[in-house]
Write a protein that holds these residues in place. Sequence first.
Motif, PDB file in Angstrom:
ATOM      1  N   VAL A   1      13.195  43.528 -74.006  1.00 58.62           N
ATOM      2  CA  VAL A   1      11.821  43.054 -73.820  1.00 58.62           C
ATOM      3  C   VAL A   1      11.059  42.923 -75.143  1.00 58.62           C
ATOM      4  O   VAL A   1       9.845  42.681 -75.137  1.00 58.62           O
ATOM      5  CB  VAL A   1      11.021  43.972 -72.853  1.00 58.62           C
ATOM      6  CG1 VAL A   1      11.584  43.923 -71.447  1.00 58.62           C
ATOM      7  CG2 VAL A   1      10.969  45.416 -73.364  1.00 58.62           C
ATOM      8  N   ALA A   2      11.769  43.077 -76.259  1.00 58.90           N
ATOM      9  CA  ALA A   2      11.083  43.120 -77.565  1.00 58.90           C
ATOM     10  C   ALA A   2      10.181  41.904 -77.784  1.00 58.90           C
ATOM     11  O   ALA A   2       9.048  42.034 -78.237  1.00 58.90           O
ATOM     12  CB  ALA A   2      12.116  43.222 -78.678  1.00 58.90           C
ATOM     13  N   ASP A   3      10.686  40.717 -77.447  1.00 60.80           N
ATOM     14  CA  ASP A   3       9.899  39.519 -77.733  1.00 60.80           C
ATOM     15  C   ASP A   3       8.658  39.396 -76.861  1.00 60.80           C
ATOM     16  O   ASP A   3       7.748  38.630 -77.175  1.00 60.80           O
ATOM     17  CB  ASP A   3      10.779  38.265 -77.582  1.00 60.80           C
ATOM     18  CG  ASP A   3      11.836  38.233 -78.675  1.00 60.80           C
ATOM     19  OD1 ASP A   3      11.614  38.919 -79.706  1.00 60.80           O
ATOM     20  OD2 ASP A   3      12.867  37.575 -78.495  1.00 60.80           O
ATOM     21  N   GLN A   4       8.637  40.134 -75.744  1.00 63.20           N
ATOM     22  CA  GLN A   4       7.464  40.033 -74.858  1.00 63.20           C
ATOM     23  C   GLN A   4       6.297  40.889 -75.341  1.00 63.20           C
ATOM     24  O   GLN A   4       5.157  40.690 -74.909  1.00 63.20           O
ATOM     25  CB  GLN A   4       7.834  40.520 -73.449  1.00 63.20           C
ATOM     26  CG  GLN A   4       8.863  39.650 -72.755  1.00 63.20           C
ATOM     27  CD  GLN A   4       9.320  40.321 -71.449  1.00 63.20           C
ATOM     28  OE1 GLN A   4       8.538  40.966 -70.765  1.00 63.20           O
ATOM     29  NE2 GLN A   4      10.583  40.153 -71.131  1.00 63.20           N
ATOM     30  N   VAL A   5       6.598  41.869 -76.200  1.00 66.95           N
ATOM     31  CA  VAL A   5       5.560  42.863 -76.528  1.00 66.95           C
ATOM     32  C   VAL A   5       4.305  42.241 -77.160  1.00 66.95           C
ATOM     33  O   VAL A   5       3.194  42.488 -76.677  1.00 66.95           O
ATOM     34  CB  VAL A   5       6.128  44.006 -77.403  1.00 66.95           C
ATOM     35  CG1 VAL A   5       5.032  44.985 -77.825  1.00 66.95           C
ATOM     36  CG2 VAL A   5       7.225  44.737 -76.642  1.00 66.95           C
ATOM     37  N   PRO A   6       4.443  41.398 -78.216  1.00 73.64           N
ATOM     38  CA  PRO A   6       3.217  40.903 -78.857  1.00 73.64           C
ATOM     39  C   PRO A   6       2.272  40.195 -77.879  1.00 73.64           C
ATOM     40  O   PRO A   6       1.058  40.304 -77.993  1.00 73.64           O
ATOM     41  CB  PRO A   6       3.734  39.929 -79.920  1.00 73.64           C
ATOM     42  CG  PRO A   6       5.138  40.345 -80.163  1.00 73.64           C
ATOM     43  CD  PRO A   6       5.658  40.916 -78.878  1.00 73.64           C
ATOM     44  N   HIS A   7       2.835  39.465 -76.897  1.00 71.71           N
ATOM     45  CA  HIS A   7       1.974  38.721 -75.957  1.00 71.71           C
ATOM     46  C   HIS A   7       1.434  39.610 -74.842  1.00 71.71           C
ATOM     47  O   HIS A   7       0.614  39.186 -74.046  1.00 71.71           O
ATOM     48  CB  HIS A   7       2.748  37.568 -75.312  1.00 71.71           C
ATOM     49  CG  HIS A   7       3.601  36.835 -76.293  1.00 71.71           C
ATOM     50  ND1 HIS A   7       3.059  36.022 -77.265  1.00 71.71           N
ATOM     51  CD2 HIS A   7       4.943  36.830 -76.487  1.00 71.71           C
ATOM     52  CE1 HIS A   7       4.039  35.551 -78.019  1.00 71.71           C
ATOM     53  NE2 HIS A   7       5.195  36.017 -77.566  1.00 71.71           N
ATOM     54  N   SER A   8       1.971  40.824 -74.732  1.00 67.53           N
ATOM     55  CA  SER A   8       1.604  41.667 -73.594  1.00 67.53           C
ATOM     56  C   SER A   8       0.447  42.604 -73.913  1.00 67.53           C
ATOM     57  O   SER A   8      -0.030  43.324 -73.042  1.00 67.53           O
ATOM     58  CB  SER A   8       2.819  42.526 -73.193  1.00 67.53           C
ATOM     59  OG  SER A   8       3.042  43.518 -74.198  1.00 67.53           O
ATOM     60  N   LEU A   9      -0.006  42.602 -75.170  1.00 70.71           N
ATOM     61  CA  LEU A   9      -0.976  43.617 -75.589  1.00 70.71           C
ATOM     62  C   LEU A   9      -2.368  43.389 -75.009  1.00 70.71           C
ATOM     63  O   LEU A   9      -2.891  42.278 -75.037  1.00 70.71           O
ATOM     64  CB  LEU A   9      -1.066  43.652 -77.126  1.00 70.71           C
ATOM     65  CG  LEU A   9       0.232  43.981 -77.867  1.00 70.71           C
ATOM     66  CD1 LEU A   9       0.013  43.966 -79.374  1.00 70.71           C
ATOM     67  CD2 LEU A   9       0.778  45.339 -77.437  1.00 70.71           C
ATOM     68  N   ARG A  10      -2.941  44.453 -74.477  1.00 69.08           N
ATOM     69  CA  ARG A  10      -4.342  44.436 -74.019  1.00 69.08           C
ATOM     70  C   ARG A  10      -5.058  45.601 -74.682  1.00 69.08           C
ATOM     71  O   ARG A  10      -4.423  46.564 -75.101  1.00 69.08           O
ATOM     72  CB  ARG A  10      -4.399  44.609 -72.499  1.00 69.08           C
ATOM     73  CG  ARG A  10      -4.010  43.353 -71.747  1.00 69.08           C
ATOM     74  CD  ARG A  10      -4.226  43.517 -70.260  1.00 69.08           C
ATOM     75  NE  ARG A  10      -3.190  44.338 -69.637  1.00 69.08           N
ATOM     76  CZ  ARG A  10      -3.437  45.376 -68.839  1.00 69.08           C
ATOM     77  NH1 ARG A  10      -4.688  45.757 -68.591  1.00 69.08           N
ATOM     78  NH2 ARG A  10      -2.453  46.064 -68.300  1.00 69.08           N
ATOM     79  N   ASP A  11      -6.385  45.532 -74.738  1.00 67.07           N
ATOM     80  CA  ASP A  11      -7.129  46.641 -75.359  1.00 67.07           C
ATOM     81  C   ASP A  11      -7.037  47.886 -74.488  1.00 67.07           C
ATOM     82  O   ASP A  11      -7.114  47.798 -73.260  1.00 67.07           O
ATOM     83  CB  ASP A  11      -8.607  46.274 -75.529  1.00 67.07           C
ATOM     84  CG  ASP A  11      -8.789  45.259 -76.648  1.00 67.07           C
ATOM     85  OD1 ASP A  11      -7.863  45.111 -77.472  1.00 67.07           O
ATOM     86  OD2 ASP A  11      -9.851  44.607 -76.674  1.00 67.07           O
ATOM     87  N   ALA A  12      -6.903  49.037 -75.127  1.00 67.85           N
ATOM     88  CA  ALA A  12      -6.946  50.308 -74.377  1.00 67.85           C
ATOM     89  C   ALA A  12      -8.403  50.560 -73.985  1.00 67.85           C
ATOM     90  O   ALA A  12      -9.313  50.210 -74.729  1.00 67.85           O
ATOM     91  CB  ALA A  12      -6.437  51.445 -75.255  1.00 67.85           C
ATOM     92  N   SER A  13      -8.587  51.172 -72.814  1.00 67.35           N
ATOM     93  CA  SER A  13      -9.970  51.295 -72.338  1.00 67.35           C
ATOM     94  C   SER A  13     -10.573  52.658 -72.657  1.00 67.35           C
ATOM     95  O   SER A  13     -11.741  52.877 -72.475  1.00 67.35           O
ATOM     96  CB  SER A  13     -10.029  51.036 -70.837  1.00 67.35           C
ATOM     97  OG  SER A  13      -9.120  51.903 -70.209  1.00 67.35           O
ATOM     98  N   TRP A  14      -9.761  53.608 -73.110  1.00 72.90           N
ATOM     99  CA  TRP A  14     -10.309  54.939 -73.400  1.00 72.90           C
ATOM    100  C   TRP A  14     -10.469  55.113 -74.913  1.00 72.90           C
ATOM    101  O   TRP A  14      -9.939  54.328 -75.683  1.00 72.90           O
ATOM    102  CB  TRP A  14      -9.420  56.030 -72.813  1.00 72.90           C
ATOM    103  CG  TRP A  14      -8.083  56.175 -73.486  1.00 72.90           C
ATOM    104  CD1 TRP A  14      -7.760  57.081 -74.440  1.00 72.90           C
ATOM    105  CD2 TRP A  14      -6.899  55.377 -73.263  1.00 72.90           C
ATOM    106  NE1 TRP A  14      -6.448  56.905 -74.830  1.00 72.90           N
ATOM    107  CE2 TRP A  14      -5.895  55.865 -74.118  1.00 72.90           C
ATOM    108  CE3 TRP A  14      -6.589  54.298 -72.429  1.00 72.90           C
ATOM    109  CZ2 TRP A  14      -4.626  55.330 -74.179  1.00 72.90           C
ATOM    110  CZ3 TRP A  14      -5.316  53.755 -72.485  1.00 72.90           C
ATOM    111  CH2 TRP A  14      -4.350  54.265 -73.341  1.00 72.90           C
ATOM    112  N   LYS A  15     -11.185  56.170 -75.266  1.00 73.40           N
ATOM    113  CA  LYS A  15     -11.489  56.381 -76.676  1.00 73.40           C
ATOM    114  C   LYS A  15     -10.612  57.512 -77.220  1.00 73.40           C
ATOM    115  O   LYS A  15     -10.573  58.594 -76.647  1.00 73.40           O
ATOM    116  CB  LYS A  15     -12.963  56.776 -76.788  1.00 73.40           C
ATOM    117  CG  LYS A  15     -13.534  56.619 -78.165  1.00 73.40           C
ATOM    118  CD  LYS A  15     -15.050  56.719 -78.100  1.00 73.40           C
ATOM    119  CE  LYS A  15     -15.676  57.148 -79.412  1.00 73.40           C
ATOM    120  NZ  LYS A  15     -14.996  56.806 -80.630  1.00 73.40           N
TER     121      LYS A  15
END
Length: 432
Positions: free
Chosen positions: A401-415
């Motif tokens: 799944v390595a190639d999918q990682v860059p497109h899968s990123l979303r912001d984390a919602s916790w601090k």
Amino acid sequence: MVLAMSIQQQSFLRDTMRRLNLTREAFSSRIGVSRRALDTWLLPAESQEFRRMPEIVERFVSEILASAAHTSTQSVYSTSDLSITHEGKPCLLSVDQFSRGSAEALFRLADVMQPIARRQKISRVLEGAVLGNLFFEASTRTRVSFGAAFCRLGGSVCDTTGFTFSSMAKGESIYDTSRVLSGYVDALVVRHPDQGSVAEFARATNIPVLNAGDGPGEHPSQALLDLYTIQREFSRLGKIVDGAHIAIVGDLKYGRTVHSLSKLLALYSGIKFTLIAPAELEMPAHIIERIAVNGNVVEQTSDLVNGLRGADVVYATRIQKERFANETIEGYTPEFQINQALVNSVCGPDTLIMHPLPRDSRPGANDLGTDLLHDPRLAIFRQTDNGIPVRMALFASLLGVADQVPHSLRDASWKAPRFIGPDDALFHGMDG
Ligand code: ASP
């Protein structure tokens, strides 16, 4: 604002030097600026001397990086040269499976994982996948960090610890255990006291098996995160791995981490290895033979003070008493302890102090001293933190799944706190 910009500028320049394998000196002449100018761009924003690099230089550096990506076989961003297999199956049994190119491809993938490991981004590329974490020997770091790495990619983890609570206590074979569990999970991480046992697990299944330590044999994921740490720290310090002086101290006979790490470092050239061990616990001859290649020099000594002089990295290890056959040594003698006084007297300001941990902090053990906690040269927690991105990169690669990682990123919602540890060095910040 200035802080964020300086951090961005620093990591951009450091990553570039690391990817191009250039020292600070070589990099400044490659981009046609003085070493002094480059140094000011790499300073923290708090420093009076900090300067912003001119936009034209930034564009030039980006172009150099992009053209390296096109012309080099070790492309700067691609992970296509990364295939971790053994006998045609995806698995990680030994560092022998790596070339310098594939280790560096793994590290580029680990860089992609850093924002997830640093809790700024989330990814679910392994959603639905289950990891079996089988630990038949004591472990804290390796078991939890493999588990956390899998979870941070969206997967879940099933654990089993010790022989007592597994069917192996009823006489079940490795083959049966491995085949049965393969019906339940998508990858197996295995730690076992016998050398070669994890390879036996791998032969009984087609799912990826990762060696988390097979007795005194190997600990490949530890060695990979150690080398990744050395590279990252060196790029901060303007050094490269080729030509470095690495002092390895302690139980070199049974220490699987140093067996794997020295073989991995031997992929680089001109390394000076100083192997420092009590006479009963010297590095096995077959490993010395393996690392004395590529213009490397291997010295063996039991003289700690002289052995550490001039080292770029001091890698200390615990006495592996649980593996002793006839050896009588109990722990280090006091004159064998690496502590603040010794580091101050024989190490330079840029020497890195590393240890795979755990360090034995009991009285009389004389393992790596706890009085170094406030010394920024102590890299042990940067090392453990790097275990997450490196193990995430291993899973992403082994499970395809390595190639999918860059497109899968979303912001984390916790601090998350900017610094995880109260004694973390400035450059250890979550955004650094
Ligand atoms: N944690 C490392 C290992 O499992 C080092 C040690 O135990 O001393 O090999």
